[in-house]
Design a protein around this motif. Structure first.
Motif, PDB file in Angstrom:
ATOM      1  N   LYS A 155       0.868  -1.173   0.000  1.00  0.00           N
ATOM      2  CA  LYS A 155       0.000   0.000   0.000  1.00  0.00           C
ATOM      3  C   LYS A 155       0.904   1.222   0.000  1.00  0.00           C
ATOM      4  O   LYS A 155       1.905   1.260   0.723  1.00  0.00           O
ATOM      5  CB  LYS A 155      -0.865   0.060   1.261  1.00  0.00           C
ATOM      6  N   VAL A 156       0.552   2.224  -0.783  1.00  0.00           N
ATOM      7  CA  VAL A 156       1.315   3.473  -0.744  1.00  0.00           C
ATOM      8  C   VAL A 156       0.360   4.612  -0.404  1.00  0.00           C
ATOM      9  O   VAL A 156      -0.835   4.566  -0.718  1.00  0.00           O
ATOM     10  CB  VAL A 156       2.048   3.744  -2.071  1.00  0.00           C
ATOM     11  N   PHE A 157       0.904   5.650   0.246  1.00  0.00           N
ATOM     12  CA  PHE A 157       0.071   6.678   0.850  1.00  0.00           C
ATOM     13  C   PHE A 157       0.469   8.069   0.373  1.00  0.00           C
ATOM     14  O   PHE A 157       1.648   8.377   0.222  1.00  0.00           O
ATOM     15  CB  PHE A 157       0.187   6.600   2.375  1.00  0.00           C
ATOM     16  N   ARG A 158      -0.549   8.904   0.191  1.00  0.00           N
ATOM     17  CA  ARG A 158      -0.353  10.287  -0.241  1.00  0.00           C
ATOM     18  C   ARG A 158      -0.412  11.264   0.929  1.00  0.00           C
ATOM     19  O   ARG A 158       0.077  12.382   0.797  1.00  0.00           O
ATOM     20  CB  ARG A 158      -1.413  10.651  -1.281  1.00  0.00           C
ATOM     21  N   THR A 159      -1.043  10.871   2.030  1.00  0.00           N
ATOM     22  CA  THR A 159      -1.169  11.771   3.181  1.00  0.00           C
ATOM     23  C   THR A 159      -0.707  11.059   4.451  1.00  0.00           C
ATOM     24  O   THR A 159      -0.807   9.826   4.565  1.00  0.00           O
ATOM     25  CB  THR A 159      -2.622  12.235   3.386  1.00  0.00           C
ATOM     26  N   GLU A 160      -0.239  11.845   5.406  1.00  0.00           N
ATOM     27  CA  GLU A 160       0.229  11.290   6.671  1.00  0.00           C
ATOM     28  C   GLU A 160      -0.929  10.686   7.470  1.00  0.00           C
ATOM     29  O   GLU A 160      -0.758   9.672   8.161  1.00  0.00           O
ATOM     30  CB  GLU A 160       0.916  12.373   7.486  1.00  0.00           C
ATOM     31  N   GLU A 204      10.381   2.221  -5.764  1.00  0.00           N
ATOM     32  CA  GLU A 204       9.559   2.471  -6.955  1.00  0.00           C
ATOM     33  C   GLU A 204       9.943   3.831  -7.548  1.00  0.00           C
ATOM     34  O   GLU A 204       9.210   4.808  -7.427  1.00  0.00           O
ATOM     35  CB  GLU A 204       8.069   2.454  -6.593  1.00  0.00           C
ATOM     36  N   PRO A 205      11.103   3.908  -8.216  1.00  0.00           N
ATOM     37  CA  PRO A 205      11.580   5.206  -8.699  1.00  0.00           C
ATOM     38  C   PRO A 205      10.722   5.832  -9.782  1.00  0.00           C
ATOM     39  O   PRO A 205      10.838   7.035 -10.039  1.00  0.00           O
ATOM     40  CB  PRO A 205      12.985   4.882  -9.225  1.00  0.00           C
ATOM     41  N   HIS A 206       9.841   5.051 -10.433  1.00  0.00           N
ATOM     42  CA  HIS A 206       9.052   5.597 -11.535  1.00  0.00           C
ATOM     43  C   HIS A 206       7.645   6.026 -11.119  1.00  0.00           C
ATOM     44  O   HIS A 206       6.877   6.496 -11.960  1.00  0.00           O
ATOM     45  CB  HIS A 206       8.994   4.584 -12.684  1.00  0.00           C
ATOM     46  N   ILE A 207       7.303   5.859  -9.848  1.00  0.00           N
ATOM     47  CA  ILE A 207       6.032   6.403  -9.379  1.00  0.00           C
ATOM     48  C   ILE A 207       6.159   7.922  -9.304  1.00  0.00           C
ATOM     49  O   ILE A 207       7.089   8.453  -8.708  1.00  0.00           O
ATOM     50  CB  ILE A 207       5.644   5.815  -8.010  1.00  0.00           C
ATOM     51  N   ARG A 208       5.203   8.616  -9.920  1.00  0.00           N
ATOM     52  CA  ARG A 208       5.270  10.070 -10.032  1.00  0.00           C
ATOM     53  C   ARG A 208       4.639  10.804  -8.856  1.00  0.00           C
ATOM     54  O   ARG A 208       4.950  11.963  -8.590  1.00  0.00           O
ATOM     55  CB  ARG A 208       4.563  10.513 -11.317  1.00  0.00           C
ATOM     56  N   ALA A 209       3.721  10.149  -8.160  1.00  0.00           N
ATOM     57  CA  ALA A 209       2.981  10.813  -7.087  1.00  0.00           C
ATOM     58  C   ALA A 209       3.893  11.127  -5.904  1.00  0.00           C
ATOM     59  O   ALA A 209       4.873  10.413  -5.651  1.00  0.00           O
ATOM     60  CB  ALA A 209       1.823   9.930  -6.631  1.00  0.00           C
ATOM     61  N   GLU A 210       3.552  12.172  -5.187  1.00  0.00           N
ATOM     62  CA  GLU A 210       4.264  12.505  -3.959  1.00  0.00           C
ATOM     63  C   GLU A 210       3.715  11.620  -2.835  1.00  0.00           C
ATOM     64  O   GLU A 210       2.564  11.749  -2.434  1.00  0.00           O
ATOM     65  CB  GLU A 210       4.063  13.979  -3.616  1.00  0.00           C
ATOM     66  N   ASN A 242       6.556  -3.628  -7.816  1.00  0.00           N
ATOM     67  CA  ASN A 242       5.728  -4.284  -6.812  1.00  0.00           C
ATOM     68  C   ASN A 242       4.250  -4.240  -7.199  1.00  0.00           C
ATOM     69  O   ASN A 242       3.831  -3.394  -7.981  1.00  0.00           O
ATOM     70  CB  ASN A 242       5.888  -3.578  -5.455  1.00  0.00           C
ATOM     71  N   TRP A 243       3.491  -5.152  -6.599  1.00  0.00           N
ATOM     72  CA  TRP A 243       2.028  -5.050  -6.624  1.00  0.00           C
ATOM     73  C   TRP A 243       1.669  -3.877  -5.720  1.00  0.00           C
ATOM     74  O   TRP A 243       2.042  -3.871  -4.530  1.00  0.00           O
ATOM     75  CB  TRP A 243       1.400  -6.334  -6.092  1.00  0.00           C
ATOM     76  N   VAL A 244       0.973  -2.869  -6.243  1.00  0.00           N
ATOM     77  CA  VAL A 244       0.811  -1.604  -5.520  1.00  0.00           C
ATOM     78  C   VAL A 244      -0.659  -1.187  -5.475  1.00  0.00           C
ATOM     79  O   VAL A 244      -1.329  -1.100  -6.512  1.00  0.00           O
ATOM     80  CB  VAL A 244       1.638  -0.483  -6.183  1.00  0.00           C
ATOM     81  N   LEU A 245      -1.140  -0.898  -4.268  1.00  0.00           N
ATOM     82  CA  LEU A 245      -2.448  -0.295  -4.063  1.00  0.00           C
ATOM     83  C   LEU A 245      -2.267   1.188  -3.774  1.00  0.00           C
ATOM     84  O   LEU A 245      -1.576   1.559  -2.821  1.00  0.00           O
ATOM     85  CB  LEU A 245      -3.173  -0.951  -2.885  1.00  0.00           C
ATOM     86  N   ASP A 246      -2.872   2.039  -4.596  1.00  0.00           N
ATOM     87  CA  ASP A 246      -2.921   3.478  -4.334  1.00  0.00           C
ATOM     88  C   ASP A 246      -4.040   3.681  -3.310  1.00  0.00           C
ATOM     89  O   ASP A 246      -5.210   3.830  -3.663  1.00  0.00           O
ATOM     90  CB  ASP A 246      -3.194   4.217  -5.642  1.00  0.00           C
ATOM     91  N   ALA A 247      -3.670   3.662  -2.025  1.00  0.00           N
ATOM     92  CA  ALA A 247      -4.640   3.486  -0.948  1.00  0.00           C
ATOM     93  C   ALA A 247      -5.718   4.554  -0.924  1.00  0.00           C
ATOM     94  O   ALA A 247      -6.870   4.278  -0.575  1.00  0.00           O
ATOM     95  CB  ALA A 247      -3.913   3.442   0.393  1.00  0.00           C
ATOM     96  N   GLU A 248      -5.388   5.783  -1.288  1.00  0.00           N
ATOM     97  CA  GLU A 248      -6.365   6.867  -1.175  1.00  0.00           C
ATOM     98  C   GLU A 248      -7.156   7.100  -2.457  1.00  0.00           C
ATOM     99  O   GLU A 248      -8.004   7.987  -2.502  1.00  0.00           O
ATOM    100  CB  GLU A 248      -5.644   8.147  -0.747  1.00  0.00           C
ATOM    101  N   ARG A 249      -6.881   6.316  -3.476  1.00  0.00           N
ATOM    102  CA  ARG A 249      -7.643   6.452  -4.716  1.00  0.00           C
ATOM    103  C   ARG A 249      -8.435   5.194  -5.038  1.00  0.00           C
ATOM    104  O   ARG A 249      -9.373   5.237  -5.815  1.00  0.00           O
ATOM    105  CB  ARG A 249      -6.712   6.794  -5.885  1.00  0.00           C
ATOM    106  N   GLY A 250      -8.038   4.045  -4.494  1.00  0.00           N
ATOM    107  CA  GLY A 250      -8.870   2.858  -4.599  1.00  0.00           C
ATOM    108  C   GLY A 250      -8.705   2.028  -5.846  1.00  0.00           C
ATOM    109  O   GLY A 250      -9.663   1.398  -6.296  1.00  0.00           O
ATOM    110  N   TYR A 251      -7.509   1.959  -6.409  1.00  0.00           N
ATOM    111  CA  TYR A 251      -7.241   1.065  -7.537  1.00  0.00           C
ATOM    112  C   TYR A 251      -5.922   0.365  -7.279  1.00  0.00           C
ATOM    113  O   TYR A 251      -5.120   0.764  -6.432  1.00  0.00           O
ATOM    114  CB  TYR A 251      -7.198   1.832  -8.871  1.00  0.00           C
ATOM    115  N   PHE A 252      -5.676  -0.698  -8.063  1.00  0.00           N
ATOM    116  CA  PHE A 252      -4.513  -1.550  -7.846  1.00  0.00           C
ATOM    117  C   PHE A 252      -3.742  -1.685  -9.155  1.00  0.00           C
ATOM    118  O   PHE A 252      -4.341  -1.810 -10.226  1.00  0.00           O
ATOM    119  CB  PHE A 252      -4.998  -2.932  -7.398  1.00  0.00           C
ATOM    120  N   PHE A 286       1.723   6.766 -12.455  1.00  0.00           N
ATOM    121  CA  PHE A 286       2.780   5.944 -13.051  1.00  0.00           C
ATOM    122  C   PHE A 286       2.660   6.051 -14.565  1.00  0.00           C
ATOM    123  O   PHE A 286       1.541   6.116 -15.089  1.00  0.00           O
ATOM    124  CB  PHE A 286       2.623   4.484 -12.604  1.00  0.00           C
ATOM    125  N   PRO A 287       3.780   6.058 -15.309  1.00  0.00           N
ATOM    126  CA  PRO A 287       3.711   6.247 -16.766  1.00  0.00           C
ATOM    127  C   PRO A 287       3.215   5.014 -17.524  1.00  0.00           C
ATOM    128  O   PRO A 287       3.985   4.263 -18.127  1.00  0.00           O
ATOM    129  CB  PRO A 287       5.153   6.593 -17.141  1.00  0.00           C
TER     130      PRO A 287
END
Length: 417
Positions: A140-145, A178-184, A290-300, A339-340
């Protein structure tokens, strides 16, 4: 034509059940209207979710309910026309998702989850499918604390109660992973116990080949033609080669279970959560590790053999309604910023239907009113995860053996008056 057992449904649950029965010396025919793993089991995030002790519940906080009511999110969507028929199910689902009930359900559900990886490992080795498996968990990856910290706290509790393992990552560590993930990102969390599957459909085809090596047979057939042989103790189904009879029949039809159950007077509160996926290339030489869930947007996003698979959340609709991949379109817009992603690799979005019960637990075991009739369906989001342990436990029950898990919590009569 005669056999010991007819297994209806060649998804992961039906295939696994057929294998375990064949291993125990039973002659087994696996029947499906299509080829193996061409329905719900084909389209998923490709995870064996050892961490998934808590089945996916219905939200109870007002903010989430209001957000879903607007019907414009990635993780949930509904057909307005389907709601009148779904309201009784949703009310029961909401009730079972309350804190006390959900905690109780997790403890009943845990024995299945605890055996999910080891039972898949057995079939993976037996079918020679090791090349289709990764054993490094998912993230899981996170955009907010705020969301990150809540997820970290939840992970600590889950680890303490159920022994599942995880790792936490800082923003800088995520950039290296994950160096190619663009999100902060504010951080990430990896569940380390789960395994991931590079080609879910390919894995299940390997399982079918193993089943056939045990002497099992795969046949085309329509489950709706199953009938009780009243003059004896058995069952009959129509196939292109003629009628097939057996002493026992297993209903492992997932969202189509009511094709058989209603015919014999079993009215289960079974609904579906539909889901979509699409495969993409990666642009600009990018790589998703990696298998990645964008936790605050709800897609995988899952880096599979065919490409990066983008999967959506739940669509509440009638099972056989036309495709409405609006969640996929919403997710793709966000995912391309995250991600591109490059070109789409499928001609059209894939859609499947997850079979769900209001208490979020599957129905596994014998039918209360018919000898030789057995049920194995209702696994919701965890069909791929729980297929092999379900198949083993049901086969053991059918043969009077001690079962790997106690099947009492999943008995059919919990829903029957």
């Amino acid at each position: 034509m005669k056999t010991d057992v007819i297994v209806l449904g060649a998804g992961v649950v039906g295939i696994s059940t057929a294998i375990h029965l064949a291993r125990r010396g039973k002659s087994v025919v696996l029947v499906d209207r299509r080829g193996p793993a061409e329905e719900t089991s084909y389209g998923n995030a490709g995870l064996i979710q050892r961490e998934g002790v808590f089945p996916y519940g219905f939200p109870h906080d007002f903010g989430a309910l209001f957000r879903y009511a607007l019907n414009n999110t990635i993780d949930a969507h509904y057909h307005l026309s389907a709601l009148p028929g779904l309201v009784p199910f949703l009310l029961r689902y909401w009730w079972h998702s309350g804190f006390t009930q959900h905690q109780r359900i997790a403890h009943l559900y845990a024995p299945l989850i605890e055996n999910s990886v080891t039972e898949h490992a057995d079939l993976i080795k037996a079918s020679g499918a090791e090349a289709l498996i990764r054993k490094d968990g998912w993230m899981k990856v996170f955009r907010t604390e705020k969301v990150r910290d809540a997820a970290y706290a939840e992970a600590e509790q889950l680890s303490a109660k159920f022994g599942v393992n995880h790792q936490k990552f800082t923003t800088e560590e995520m950039k290296r992973l994950e160096p190619h993930i663009r999100a902060e990102l504010t951080g990430g969390l990896r569940w380390t116990d789960p395994w991931s599957i590079l080609d879910p459909g390919g894995l299940l085809k390997a399982y079918v080949q193993y089943f056939q090596s045990l002497g099992g047979t795969l046949k085309a057939g329509d489950a709706a033609t199953i009938e009780h042989v009243l003059e004896g103790e058995g069952w009959r189904i129509a196939t292109p080669e003629g009628p097939l009879e057996a002493t026992d029949v297993v209903v492992a039809l997932g969202p189509w279970a009511d094709t058989v159950t209603r015919k014999f007077g079993y009215h289960f509160p079974l609904a579906v959560k539909r889901g979509y996926h699409m495969h993409y290339g990666a642009a600009e030489g990018a790589r998703l590790n990696n298998w990645v869930l964008d936790a605050e947007r709800g897609y995988f996003l899952a880096p599979m053999n065919r490409g990066i698979r983008l999967t959506t959340g739940a669509e509440f609709a009638k099972r056989d309604a036309r495709k409405t991949p609006v969640q996929l379109r919403r997710a793709e817009r966000v995912a391309r910023e995250f991600f591109p992603l490059a070109e789409r690799r499928d001609e059209e979005p894939w859609m499947g239907a997850r079979p769900c019960t209001p208490d979020m637990m599957p129905i596994i075991g014998k039918a209360p009113r018919h000898a030789g009739l057995w049920f194995a369906f209702g696994h919701a989001h965890h069909g791929m995860t729980l297929g092999p342990v379900t198949g083993r436990a049901l086969a053991e029950s059918m043969l009077g053996e001690k079962t790997i898990v106690d099947l009492a919590p999943y008995r059919a009569d919990r829903f029957l008056a």
